[in-house]
Design a protein around this motif. Structure first.
Motif, mmCIF file in Angstrom:
data_model
loop_
_atom_site.group_PDB
_atom_site.id
_atom_site.type_symbol
_atom_site.label_atom_id
_atom_site.label_comp_id
_atom_site.label_asym_id
_atom_site.label_seq_id
_atom_site.Cartn_x
_atom_site.Cartn_y
_atom_site.Cartn_z
ATOM 1 N N PRO A 56 -33.217 5.005 -40.799
ATOM 2 C CA PRO A 56 -34.254 4.619 -41.767
ATOM 3 C C PRO A 56 -35.579 4.427 -41.018
ATOM 4 O O PRO A 56 -35.595 3.964 -39.868
ATOM 5 C CB PRO A 56 -33.756 3.293 -42.339
ATOM 6 C CG PRO A 56 -32.289 3.268 -42.047
ATOM 7 C CD PRO A 56 -32.098 4.052 -40.783
ATOM 8 N N LEU A 57 -36.670 4.792 -41.659
ATOM 9 C CA LEU A 57 -37.975 4.616 -41.017
ATOM 10 C C LEU A 57 -38.289 3.132 -40.860
ATOM 11 O O LEU A 57 -37.906 2.318 -41.711
ATOM 12 C CB LEU A 57 -39.065 5.297 -41.836
ATOM 13 C CG LEU A 57 -39.000 6.823 -41.883
ATOM 14 C CD1 LEU A 57 -40.118 7.375 -42.774
ATOM 15 C CD2 LEU A 57 -39.091 7.417 -40.501
ATOM 16 N N PRO A 58 -39.005 2.783 -39.798
ATOM 17 C CA PRO A 58 -39.312 1.365 -39.550
ATOM 18 C C PRO A 58 -40.453 0.822 -40.399
ATOM 19 O O PRO A 58 -40.946 -0.273 -40.143
ATOM 20 C CB PRO A 58 -39.678 1.346 -38.060
ATOM 21 C CG PRO A 58 -40.208 2.705 -37.789
ATOM 22 C CD PRO A 58 -39.423 3.625 -38.685
ATOM 23 N N ALA A 122 -44.883 5.573 -29.257
ATOM 24 C CA ALA A 122 -43.878 4.516 -29.072
ATOM 25 C C ALA A 122 -42.936 4.450 -30.275
ATOM 26 O O ALA A 122 -41.727 4.239 -30.117
ATOM 27 C CB ALA A 122 -44.563 3.169 -28.848
ATOM 28 N N VAL A 123 -43.479 4.637 -31.469
ATOM 29 C CA VAL A 123 -42.640 4.649 -32.674
ATOM 30 C C VAL A 123 -41.724 5.870 -32.644
ATOM 31 O O VAL A 123 -40.530 5.775 -32.945
ATOM 32 C CB VAL A 123 -43.513 4.630 -33.950
ATOM 33 C CG1 VAL A 123 -42.662 4.843 -35.192
ATOM 34 C CG2 VAL A 123 -44.287 3.319 -34.047
ATOM 35 N N ALA A 124 -42.262 7.021 -32.251
ATOM 36 C CA ALA A 124 -41.445 8.231 -32.153
ATOM 37 C C ALA A 124 -40.311 8.031 -31.144
ATOM 38 O O ALA A 124 -39.172 8.425 -31.400
ATOM 39 C CB ALA A 124 -42.311 9.425 -31.763
ATOM 40 N N ALA A 125 -40.601 7.402 -30.012
ATOM 41 C CA ALA A 125 -39.568 7.158 -28.991
ATOM 42 C C ALA A 125 -38.470 6.247 -29.539
ATOM 43 O O ALA A 125 -37.276 6.470 -29.291
ATOM 44 C CB ALA A 125 -40.187 6.561 -27.739
ATOM 45 N N ALA A 126 -38.869 5.233 -30.299
ATOM 46 C CA ALA A 126 -37.874 4.317 -30.887
ATOM 47 C C ALA A 126 -37.001 5.047 -31.911
ATOM 48 O O ALA A 126 -35.784 4.853 -31.951
ATOM 49 C CB ALA A 126 -38.576 3.119 -31.526
ATOM 50 N N ILE A 127 -37.615 5.901 -32.718
ATOM 51 C CA ILE A 127 -36.851 6.673 -33.703
ATOM 52 C C ILE A 127 -35.901 7.626 -32.980
ATOM 53 O O ILE A 127 -34.731 7.754 -33.355
ATOM 54 C CB ILE A 127 -37.790 7.432 -34.656
ATOM 55 C CG1 ILE A 127 -38.550 6.441 -35.551
ATOM 56 C CG2 ILE A 127 -37.022 8.447 -35.502
ATOM 57 C CD1 ILE A 127 -39.669 7.054 -36.368
ATOM 58 N N ARG A 128 -36.379 8.276 -31.914
ATOM 59 C CA ARG A 128 -35.533 9.231 -31.179
ATOM 60 C C ARG A 128 -34.268 8.555 -30.653
ATOM 61 O O ARG A 128 -33.196 9.145 -30.672
ATOM 62 C CB ARG A 128 -36.313 9.877 -30.020
ATOM 63 C CG ARG A 128 -35.460 10.697 -29.069
ATOM 64 C CD ARG A 128 -34.689 11.788 -29.803
ATOM 65 N NE ARG A 128 -33.605 12.352 -29.041
ATOM 66 C CZ ARG A 128 -32.318 12.112 -29.256
ATOM 67 N NH1 ARG A 128 -31.928 11.271 -30.214
ATOM 68 N NH2 ARG A 128 -31.390 12.702 -28.546
ATOM 69 N N ARG A 129 -34.395 7.342 -30.183
ATOM 70 C CA ARG A 129 -33.226 6.633 -29.638
ATOM 71 C C ARG A 129 -32.139 6.423 -30.695
ATOM 72 O O ARG A 129 -30.983 6.228 -30.355
ATOM 73 C CB ARG A 129 -33.648 5.299 -29.035
ATOM 74 C CG ARG A 129 -34.378 5.449 -27.708
ATOM 75 C CD ARG A 129 -34.560 4.120 -26.999
ATOM 76 N NE ARG A 129 -35.495 3.235 -27.691
ATOM 77 C CZ ARG A 129 -36.818 3.241 -27.522
ATOM 78 N NH1 ARG A 129 -37.369 4.093 -26.682
ATOM 79 N NH2 ARG A 129 -37.582 2.412 -28.183
#
Length: 139
Positions: A56-58, A122-129
């Motif tokens: 889910p998107l943050p 940073a948001v993209a990196a968190a989503i990728r994880r």
């Protein structure tokens, strides 16, 4: 049907997005590469399929406009950078899946901004994880 049609084309991978639903990757390989020519469209190929599920998107979606452009741009930038750094083609399925997952994360992060295809790395990196890549399934 798509797998059957694409298996006859001179492509090795098909990647796609589907908005909020899982993305997909379809890989093709010749069944007997020693006896078949790459330009022979009647050659037999096997296919394997992966799904890539996003978390889910943050935050709330501000605009999905440009998300597909962000996916394509980030995926191809990673593929090109990898090939330049290693001096080899980036055609291994695991590498392509990783680069596509990175692109998907960038596209998802871009949905959180009103500017087309813009995103916070940073948001993209968190989503990728949190993106889950399924094991391959034969088609």
């Amino acid at each position: 049907a798509v797998a059957e049609a694409a298996a006859r084309l001179p492509v090795d991978v098909v990647l796609w997005t589907d908005g909020p639903f899982p993305a997909g990757a379809l890989f093709f390989a010749d069944e007997d590469s020693a006896s078949q020519r790459a330009d022979d469209l009647s050659r037999r190929r096997r296919a394997s399929y992966h799904t890539l599920s996003l978390p889910p998107l943050p935050g709330p979606v501000a605009s999905p406009i440009g998300a597909g452009d962000a996916v394509a741009g980030a995926t191809f930038a990673r593929l090109l950078r990898r090939s330049e750094e290693t001096g080899i083609r980036s055609d291994a399925p695991a590498r392509i899946l990783e680069d596509f997952a990175f692109g998907l994360a960038c596209g998802a992060a871009s949905c959180l901004t009103v500017e087309n295809a813009a995103f916070d790395p940073a948001v993209a990196a968190a989503i990728r994880r949190e993106i889950v890549v399924s094991p391959p399934e034969e088609v």
